[in-house]
Design a protein around this motif. Sequence first.
Motif, PDB file in Angstrom:
ATOM      1  N   ALA A  21       0.817  -1.327  -0.009  1.00  0.00           N
ATOM      2  CA  ALA A  21       0.045  -0.013  -0.010  1.00  0.00           C
ATOM      3  C   ALA A  21       0.727   1.267   0.001  1.00  0.00           C
ATOM      4  O   ALA A  21       0.383   2.411  -0.886  1.00  0.00           O
ATOM      5  CB  ALA A  21      -1.023  -0.289   1.337  1.00  0.00           C
ATOM      6  N   PRO A  22       1.903   1.412   0.718  1.00  0.00           N
ATOM      7  CA  PRO A  22       2.774   2.642   0.859  1.00  0.00           C
ATOM      8  C   PRO A  22       3.300   2.884  -0.488  1.00  0.00           C
ATOM      9  O   PRO A  22       3.370   4.017  -1.041  1.00  0.00           O
ATOM     10  CB  PRO A  22       3.600   2.609   1.782  1.00  0.00           C
ATOM     11  N   ALA A  23       3.798   1.686  -1.194  1.00  0.00           N
ATOM     12  CA  ALA A  23       4.445   2.101  -2.399  1.00  0.00           C
ATOM     13  C   ALA A  23       3.584   2.406  -3.410  1.00  0.00           C
ATOM     14  O   ALA A  23       3.689   3.338  -4.451  1.00  0.00           O
ATOM     15  CB  ALA A  23       5.216   0.929  -2.808  1.00  0.00           C
ATOM     16  N   LYS A  24       2.466   1.671  -3.579  1.00  0.00           N
ATOM     17  CA  LYS A  24       1.313   2.189  -4.559  1.00  0.00           C
ATOM     18  C   LYS A  24       0.737   3.760  -4.364  1.00  0.00           C
ATOM     19  O   LYS A  24       0.482   4.273  -5.256  1.00  0.00           O
ATOM     20  CB  LYS A  24       0.105   1.149  -4.205  1.00  0.00           C
ATOM     21  N   ALA A  25       0.651   3.885  -3.058  1.00  0.00           N
ATOM     22  CA  ALA A  25       0.190   5.127  -2.781  1.00  0.00           C
ATOM     23  C   ALA A  25       1.178   6.448  -3.239  1.00  0.00           C
ATOM     24  O   ALA A  25       0.810   7.321  -3.875  1.00  0.00           O
ATOM     25  CB  ALA A  25      -0.124   5.508  -1.248  1.00  0.00           C
ATOM     26  N   ALA A  26       2.356   6.073  -2.896  1.00  0.00           N
ATOM     27  CA  ALA A  26       3.425   7.053  -3.544  1.00  0.00           C
ATOM     28  C   ALA A  26       3.502   7.342  -4.888  1.00  0.00           C
ATOM     29  O   ALA A  26       3.559   8.300  -5.612  1.00  0.00           O
ATOM     30  CB  ALA A  26       4.677   6.691  -3.125  1.00  0.00           C
ATOM     31  N   ALA A  27       3.312   6.248  -5.629  1.00  0.00           N
ATOM     32  CA  ALA A  27       3.307   6.175  -7.182  1.00  0.00           C
ATOM     33  C   ALA A  27       2.006   6.779  -7.486  1.00  0.00           C
ATOM     34  O   ALA A  27       2.038   7.595  -8.551  1.00  0.00           O
ATOM     35  CB  ALA A  27       3.350   4.838  -7.711  1.00  0.00           C
ATOM     36  N   THR A  28       0.966   6.458  -6.888  1.00  0.00           N
ATOM     37  CA  THR A  28      -0.350   7.224  -7.362  1.00  0.00           C
ATOM     38  C   THR A  28      -0.266   8.807  -7.032  1.00  0.00           C
ATOM     39  O   THR A  28      -0.778   9.575  -8.035  1.00  0.00           O
ATOM     40  CB  THR A  28      -1.486   6.819  -6.459  1.00  0.00           C
ATOM     41  N   ARG A  29       0.589   9.284  -5.995  1.00  0.00           N
ATOM     42  CA  ARG A  29       0.469  10.645  -5.654  1.00  0.00           C
ATOM     43  C   ARG A  29       1.387  11.498  -7.055  1.00  0.00           C
ATOM     44  O   ARG A  29       1.085  12.389  -7.234  1.00  0.00           O
ATOM     45  CB  ARG A  29       1.174  10.891  -4.409  1.00  0.00           C
ATOM     46  N   VAL A  30       2.433  10.823  -7.420  1.00  0.00           N
ATOM     47  CA  VAL A  30       3.352  11.195  -8.438  1.00  0.00           C
ATOM     48  C   VAL A  30       2.637  11.290  -9.638  1.00  0.00           C
ATOM     49  O   VAL A  30       2.438  12.305 -10.264  1.00  0.00           O
ATOM     50  CB  VAL A  30       4.685  10.447  -8.499  1.00  0.00           C
ATOM     51  N   ARG A  31       1.688  10.580  -9.987  1.00  0.00           N
ATOM     52  CA  ARG A  31       0.866  10.589 -11.265  1.00  0.00           C
ATOM     53  C   ARG A  31       0.040  11.286 -11.368  1.00  0.00           C
ATOM     54  O   ARG A  31      -0.416  12.012 -12.331  1.00  0.00           O
ATOM     55  CB  ARG A  31       0.480   8.948 -11.497  1.00  0.00           C
ATOM     56  N   ILE A 256     -10.095   2.222  -6.638  1.00  0.00           N
ATOM     57  CA  ILE A 256     -10.112   3.443  -5.916  1.00  0.00           C
ATOM     58  C   ILE A 256      -9.490   2.831  -4.334  1.00  0.00           C
ATOM     59  O   ILE A 256     -10.150   2.022  -3.649  1.00  0.00           O
ATOM     60  CB  ILE A 256     -11.385   4.212  -5.496  1.00  0.00           C
ATOM     61  N   ASP A 257      -8.266   3.332  -3.905  1.00  0.00           N
ATOM     62  CA  ASP A 257      -7.700   2.934  -2.813  1.00  0.00           C
ATOM     63  C   ASP A 257      -7.703   3.711  -1.442  1.00  0.00           C
ATOM     64  O   ASP A 257      -8.021   4.772  -1.565  1.00  0.00           O
ATOM     65  CB  ASP A 257      -6.122   2.844  -3.096  1.00  0.00           C
ATOM     66  N   ALA A 258      -7.516   3.034  -0.376  1.00  0.00           N
ATOM     67  CA  ALA A 258      -7.855   3.482   1.023  1.00  0.00           C
ATOM     68  C   ALA A 258      -6.949   4.937   1.136  1.00  0.00           C
ATOM     69  O   ALA A 258      -7.363   5.889   1.692  1.00  0.00           O
ATOM     70  CB  ALA A 258      -7.139   2.614   1.902  1.00  0.00           C
ATOM     71  N   ARG A 259      -5.754   4.949   0.564  1.00  0.00           N
ATOM     72  CA  ARG A 259      -4.886   6.044   0.646  1.00  0.00           C
ATOM     73  C   ARG A 259      -5.152   7.168  -0.341  1.00  0.00           C
ATOM     74  O   ARG A 259      -4.285   8.050  -0.255  1.00  0.00           O
ATOM     75  CB  ARG A 259      -3.460   5.506   0.744  1.00  0.00           C
ATOM     76  N   ASP A 260      -5.888   6.957  -1.274  1.00  0.00           N
ATOM     77  CA  ASP A 260      -6.356   8.057  -2.383  1.00  0.00           C
ATOM     78  C   ASP A 260      -6.487   9.277  -1.712  1.00  0.00           C
ATOM     79  O   ASP A 260      -7.611   9.217  -1.029  1.00  0.00           O
ATOM     80  CB  ASP A 260      -7.270   7.454  -3.155  1.00  0.00           C
ATOM     81  N   SER A 261      -6.042  10.380  -2.023  1.00  0.00           N
ATOM     82  CA  SER A 261      -6.592  11.852  -1.885  1.00  0.00           C
ATOM     83  C   SER A 261      -7.642  11.986  -2.773  1.00  0.00           C
ATOM     84  O   SER A 261      -7.913  11.344  -3.589  1.00  0.00           O
ATOM     85  CB  SER A 261      -5.396  12.906  -1.843  1.00  0.00           C
ATOM     86  N   LEU A 262      -8.228  13.262  -2.394  1.00  0.00           N
ATOM     87  CA  LEU A 262      -9.236  13.685  -3.024  1.00  0.00           C
ATOM     88  C   LEU A 262      -8.709  14.150  -4.489  1.00  0.00           C
ATOM     89  O   LEU A 262      -9.339  14.012  -5.708  1.00  0.00           O
ATOM     90  CB  LEU A 262      -9.982  15.131  -2.856  1.00  0.00           C
ATOM     91  N   LEU A 263      -7.132  14.475  -4.880  1.00  0.00           N
ATOM     92  CA  LEU A 263      -6.806  14.785  -6.072  1.00  0.00           C
ATOM     93  C   LEU A 263      -6.535  13.378  -6.703  1.00  0.00           C
ATOM     94  O   LEU A 263      -6.809  13.094  -8.118  1.00  0.00           O
ATOM     95  CB  LEU A 263      -5.469  15.422  -5.593  1.00  0.00           C
ATOM     96  N   ASP A 264      -6.275  12.456  -6.116  1.00  0.00           N
ATOM     97  CA  ASP A 264      -5.966  11.054  -6.576  1.00  0.00           C
ATOM     98  C   ASP A 264      -7.285  10.585  -7.384  1.00  0.00           C
ATOM     99  O   ASP A 264      -7.059  10.039  -8.397  1.00  0.00           O
ATOM    100  CB  ASP A 264      -5.338  10.157  -5.528  1.00  0.00           C
TER     101      ASP A 264
END
Length: 306
Positions: A21-31, A256-264
């Motif tokens: 989850a942390p790795a996926k969330a970090a990659a999601t933020r960047v994209r 849609i993942d647990a760590r997704d922000s509204l921007l994500d």
Amino acid sequence: MAPTPSAPTSAMRGVGPTLPAPAKAAATRVRSAWWLARSRGRLDADGLRILFYHRVSDDEDALAVAPRRFREQMELVAAAGYDVIDLCQAAGLLAAGHSLQRTIALNFDDGYRDVAENALPVLEKLGFPATVFIATGVTDGTASFAWYRRQPPLLTWEEIVELERSGSLRFGAHSITHPNLLALEAESAKREIAGSKLALEAKLGREVEAFCYPAGLFSDRDRGFVADAGFRLAVSCEPGVNRPGADPLTLRRRQIDARDSLLDFRAKLGGGHDSPLPLRGVYRRMRYGERKPKASPRALPRTSLR
């Protein structure tokens, strides 16, 4: 204690959460940040995007989106003027050649009870339909989700039938035991696919049209079994947008993942995550033995979806 995912057993490889989850969330933020920079936040509203969830809960679970965040996401969809339509209706429109604009469909995988408790009130308030995919043997209690040490409560058959009859949610098949279909012999894979359809139809008293590949893992062989079983559409976990001419048995979805922000979430809604993460294919081949299915010639006729 809140349920936490555990590693799948070797006999059930490929059924649980994938990237950490942390790795996926970090990659999601960047994209998402890159999408915002290049699009200036403009949503790509062309085609059908299918968004899917598992749980809607405050539990510490990589598959659980917090109820507050889920409500904010659905309110964002409504404010952006999207049409949220039933998955079978959406697939039928695509099969008939309609170019859908600003349209999404919503799915929930596995049939957790918190979907009815926490997601359904929001959906009903906004008038949004959704499809829930059920692993029939897990619902029966004859199987369990191997990635949980303590499995969260699931909807019972009585609750599923009542929700279906009330029109609140529509249910589709998700295999019997939620296995990695790629790891099964042909007869076992066929039984998982066709058996889940028969079991769900027996409970609901209607034809079940929609199938969801467990963990999005399937081959050309498995797609053929889905067609042979009589399903009219099936969803994968491959990201992207669905347009007229799309194979109805390999429709694309974005989780849609647990760590997704509204921007994500906005970026996923608006096209910023339509392609897979870098190295995703390599990771899934190494972990699950997945190979990208070839384009299938077994397209369904346009009139076969209602």
